[in-house]
Design a protein around this motif. Structure first.
Motif, PDB file in Angstrom:
ATOM      1  N   TYR A  58     -28.452 -13.552 -28.562  1.00 55.83           N
ATOM      2  CA  TYR A  58     -28.748 -14.482 -27.478  1.00 55.83           C
ATOM      3  C   TYR A  58     -27.508 -14.971 -26.745  1.00 55.83           C
ATOM      4  CZ  TYR A  58     -33.330 -14.052 -29.567  1.00 55.83           C
ATOM      5  OH  TYR A  58     -34.494 -13.550 -30.088  1.00 55.83           O
ATOM      6  N   PRO A  59     -26.369 -15.168 -27.426  1.00 53.08           N
ATOM      7  CA  PRO A  59     -25.164 -15.445 -26.640  1.00 53.08           C
ATOM      8  C   PRO A  59     -24.809 -14.284 -25.694  1.00 53.08           C
ATOM      9  CG  PRO A  59     -24.841 -16.181 -28.889  1.00 53.08           C
ATOM     10  CD  PRO A  59     -26.140 -15.406 -28.857  1.00 53.08           C
ATOM     11  N   ALA A  60     -25.033 -13.047 -26.141  1.00 50.99           N
ATOM     12  CA  ALA A  60     -24.780 -11.894 -25.274  1.00 50.99           C
ATOM     13  C   ALA A  60     -25.769 -11.862 -24.116  1.00 50.99           C
ATOM     14  CB  ALA A  60     -24.852 -10.592 -26.077  1.00 50.99           C
ATOM     15  N   VAL A  61     -27.007 -12.226 -24.358  1.00 49.94           N
ATOM     16  CA  VAL A  61     -28.008 -12.296 -23.292  1.00 49.94           C
ATOM     17  C   VAL A  61     -27.554 -13.308 -22.244  1.00 49.94           C
ATOM     18  CG1 VAL A  61     -30.373 -13.080 -22.781  1.00 49.94           C
ATOM     19  CG2 VAL A  61     -29.947 -11.514 -24.699  1.00 49.94           C
ATOM     20  N   ARG A  62     -27.103 -14.472 -22.698  1.00 47.71           N
ATOM     21  CA  ARG A  62     -26.619 -15.503 -21.772  1.00 47.71           C
ATOM     22  C   ARG A  62     -25.441 -14.990 -20.938  1.00 47.71           C
ATOM     23  NH1 ARG A  62     -29.003 -20.346 -23.135  1.00 47.71           N
ATOM     24  NH2 ARG A  62     -29.665 -20.560 -25.303  1.00 47.71           N
ATOM     25  N   LYS A  63     -24.565 -14.226 -21.566  1.00 46.13           N
ATOM     26  CA  LYS A  63     -23.348 -13.755 -20.903  1.00 46.13           C
ATOM     27  C   LYS A  63     -23.597 -12.586 -19.953  1.00 46.13           C
ATOM     28  CE  LYS A  63     -18.771 -11.898 -21.981  1.00 46.13           C
ATOM     29  NZ  LYS A  63     -17.840 -11.533 -23.058  1.00 46.13           N
ATOM     30  N   HIS A  64     -24.446 -11.648 -20.340  1.00 42.48           N
ATOM     31  CA  HIS A  64     -24.529 -10.374 -19.621  1.00 42.48           C
ATOM     32  C   HIS A  64     -25.745 -10.206 -18.704  1.00 42.48           C
ATOM     33  CE1 HIS A  64     -21.144  -8.618 -21.780  1.00 42.48           C
ATOM     34  NE2 HIS A  64     -21.664  -9.068 -22.910  1.00 42.48           N
ATOM     35  N   LEU A  65     -26.794 -10.995 -18.894  1.00 43.44           N
ATOM     36  CA  LEU A  65     -28.010 -10.763 -18.111  1.00 43.44           C
ATOM     37  C   LEU A  65     -28.227 -11.841 -17.055  1.00 43.44           C
ATOM     38  CD1 LEU A  65     -30.591  -9.621 -20.827  1.00 43.44           C
ATOM     39  CD2 LEU A  65     -28.975  -8.241 -19.503  1.00 43.44           C
ATOM     40  N   GLU A  66     -28.693 -11.402 -15.907  1.00 44.18           N
ATOM     41  CA  GLU A  66     -29.071 -12.355 -14.873  1.00 44.18           C
ATOM     42  C   GLU A  66     -30.245 -13.174 -15.401  1.00 44.18           C
ATOM     43  OE1 GLU A  66     -30.774 -12.256 -10.358  1.00 44.18           O
ATOM     44  OE2 GLU A  66     -29.343 -10.704 -10.947  1.00 44.18           O
ATOM     45  N   GLY A  67     -30.140 -14.482 -15.265  1.00 44.94           N
ATOM     46  CA  GLY A  67     -31.173 -15.354 -15.832  1.00 44.94           C
ATOM     47  C   GLY A  67     -31.113 -15.422 -17.343  1.00 44.94           C
ATOM     48  N   GLY A  68     -29.974 -15.043 -17.899  1.00 46.10           N
ATOM     49  CA  GLY A  68     -29.824 -14.959 -19.346  1.00 46.10           C
ATOM     50  C   GLY A  68     -30.031 -16.264 -20.085  1.00 46.10           C
ATOM     51  N   HIS A  69     -29.652 -17.373 -19.458  1.00 45.58           N
ATOM     52  CA  HIS A  69     -29.824 -18.662 -20.139  1.00 45.58           C
ATOM     53  C   HIS A  69     -31.302 -18.958 -20.377  1.00 45.58           C
ATOM     54  CE1 HIS A  69     -25.664 -19.937 -20.325  1.00 45.58           C
ATOM     55  NE2 HIS A  69     -25.512 -19.448 -19.099  1.00 45.58           N
ATOM     56  N   SER A  70     -32.136 -18.749 -19.366  1.00 44.52           N
ATOM     57  CA  SER A  70     -33.571 -19.023 -19.545  1.00 44.52           C
ATOM     58  C   SER A  70     -34.205 -18.006 -20.481  1.00 44.52           C
ATOM     59  CB  SER A  70     -34.297 -19.084 -18.199  1.00 44.52           C
ATOM     60  OG  SER A  70     -34.215 -17.854 -17.530  1.00 44.52           O
ATOM     61  N   LEU A  71     -33.754 -16.746 -20.421  1.00 47.06           N
ATOM     62  CA  LEU A  71     -34.268 -15.741 -21.360  1.00 47.06           C
ATOM     63  C   LEU A  71     -33.945 -16.127 -22.801  1.00 47.06           C
ATOM     64  CD1 LEU A  71     -33.263 -12.405 -19.562  1.00 47.06           C
ATOM     65  CD2 LEU A  71     -35.588 -13.180 -20.029  1.00 47.06           C
ATOM     66  N   ALA A  72     -32.706 -16.497 -23.050  1.00 47.28           N
ATOM     67  CA  ALA A  72     -32.300 -16.877 -24.408  1.00 47.28           C
ATOM     68  C   ALA A  72     -33.042 -18.129 -24.863  1.00 47.28           C
ATOM     69  CB  ALA A  72     -30.788 -17.092 -24.469  1.00 47.28           C
ATOM     70  N   ASP A  73     -33.207 -19.096 -23.983  1.00 48.42           N
ATOM     71  CA  ASP A  73     -33.930 -20.315 -24.351  1.00 48.42           C
ATOM     72  C   ASP A  73     -35.374 -20.012 -24.734  1.00 48.42           C
ATOM     73  OD1 ASP A  73     -31.648 -21.829 -23.888  1.00 48.42           O
ATOM     74  OD2 ASP A  73     -32.323 -22.536 -21.905  1.00 48.42           O
ATOM     75  N   LYS A  74     -35.999 -19.087 -24.011  1.00 50.15           N
ATOM     76  CA  LYS A  74     -37.375 -18.701 -24.337  1.00 50.15           C
ATOM     77  C   LYS A  74     -37.441 -18.051 -25.717  1.00 50.15           C
ATOM     78  CE  LYS A  74     -40.921 -15.420 -23.782  1.00 50.15           C
ATOM     79  NZ  LYS A  74     -41.205 -15.293 -25.203  1.00 50.15           N
ATOM     80  N   GLU A  75     -36.488 -17.166 -26.003  1.00 52.41           N
ATOM     81  CA  GLU A  75     -36.463 -16.494 -27.304  1.00 52.41           C
ATOM     82  C   GLU A  75     -36.235 -17.501 -28.437  1.00 52.41           C
ATOM     83  OE1 GLU A  75     -37.351 -13.366 -27.520  1.00 52.41           O
ATOM     84  OE2 GLU A  75     -37.299 -13.018 -25.357  1.00 52.41           O
ATOM     85  N   LEU A  76     -35.363 -18.474 -28.207  1.00 56.76           N
ATOM     86  CA  LEU A  76     -35.112 -19.510 -29.210  1.00 56.76           C
ATOM     87  C   LEU A  76     -36.360 -20.357 -29.454  1.00 56.76           C
ATOM     88  CD1 LEU A  76     -31.511 -20.605 -28.201  1.00 56.76           C
ATOM     89  CD2 LEU A  76     -32.179 -19.401 -30.291  1.00 56.76           C
ATOM     90  N   ALA A  77     -37.126 -20.626 -28.414  1.00 60.59           N
ATOM     91  CA  ALA A  77     -38.378 -21.370 -28.575  1.00 60.59           C
ATOM     92  C   ALA A  77     -39.367 -20.556 -29.415  1.00 60.59           C
ATOM     93  CB  ALA A  77     -38.976 -21.716 -27.216  1.00 60.59           C
ATOM     94  N   ASP A  78     -39.411 -19.236 -29.185  1.00 56.77           N
ATOM     95  CA  ASP A  78     -40.258 -18.364 -30.018  1.00 56.77           C
ATOM     96  C   ASP A  78     -39.833 -18.474 -31.483  1.00 56.77           C
ATOM     97  OD1 ASP A  78     -41.402 -17.441 -27.645  1.00 56.77           O
ATOM     98  OD2 ASP A  78     -40.492 -15.444 -27.757  1.00 56.77           O
ATOM     99  N   HIS A  79     -38.537 -18.412 -31.729  1.00 59.97           N
ATOM    100  CA  HIS A  79     -38.021 -18.509 -33.099  1.00 59.97           C
ATOM    101  C   HIS A  79     -38.413 -19.828 -33.747  1.00 59.97           C
ATOM    102  CE1 HIS A  79     -34.586 -15.312 -33.142  1.00 59.97           C
ATOM    103  NE2 HIS A  79     -35.691 -14.836 -32.605  1.00 59.97           N
ATOM    104  N   ALA A  80     -38.342 -20.906 -32.989  1.00 58.17           N
ATOM    105  CA  ALA A  80     -38.672 -22.224 -33.540  1.00 58.17           C
ATOM    106  C   ALA A  80     -40.128 -22.266 -34.001  1.00 58.17           C
ATOM    107  CB  ALA A  80     -38.398 -23.313 -32.511  1.00 58.17           C
TER     108      ALA A  80
END
Length: 185
Positions: A58-80
């Motif tokens: 997810y840190p790589a998603v935030r760094k390398h993908l457009e909209g990566g912060h929201s993508l990573a946040d969504k994945e973290l919510a799934d994990h929770a």
């Protein structure tokens, strides 16, 4: 636990292992000890996998993908959501009346998360991240799974640097508990 290959291959192989554990759970007799052992195995695999993703993917998603912060946040919510279900299951026996209901919810959450990663996130990673970076992430994921916790810790931090600092200590305590109890053997 470690399959080799880049981050996408490694995590996809983990997904197939989880699919197989869910299948084994489905064919095990309701209320059986086998179902309890399979939930322990699922928990171990899902927690290690999630911790590794939180530390490196997810840190790589935030760094390398457009909209990566929201993508990573969504994945973290799934994990929770998954981690809370695992925590609830940890306090249940296969004979408890809500055990199977919780397992259906867990499988639904995990399946949706896996589908989203494999059909959306992973193709974006392949398209937008250099192959050498994906290989390096695969190595880091494998190393992280070796020291990751094996039990759910919903209150633990999910983002670096705190998760990278605390996870190995929690993992050590979990593995000692697993060894002493015979869990996951």
């Amino acid at each position: 636990m470690g399959h080799g290959g880049d981050v996408v291959a490694e995590l996809t192989a983990d997904h197939r292992e989880v699919d197989e554990l869910f299948h084994q759970f489905e064919v095990a007799p309701p209320g059986s000890e086998a179902r309890g052992r399979l939930v322990a195995a699922l928990t171990i695999e899902l927690v290690r996998h999630s911790v590794a993703e939180e530390q490196y993917l997810y840190p790589a998603v935030r760094k390398h993908l457009e909209g990566g912060h929201s993508l990573a946040d969504k994945e973290l919510a799934d994990h929770a959501r998954v981690e809370h279900l695992l925590k609830d299951l940890q306090h249940r026996e296969p004979t408890d009346k809500d055990f199977d209901r919780l397992m259906v919810k867990l499988r639904t959450e995990v399946t949706a998360h896996v589908d989203d990663e494999e059909n959306n996130l992973f193709p974006q990673m392949r398209s937008n991240v250099h192959a050498a970076v994906l290989e390096d992430l695969g190595d880091k994921i494998r190393q992280a799974k070796k020291t990751a916790p094996t039990r759910p810790h919903p209150a633990a931090p999910t983002t670096p640097p705190a998760n990278k600092t605390l996870a190995p200590g929690l993992g050590l305590v979990d593995r000692v508990r697993d060894y002493l109890s015979g869990r996951g053997q």
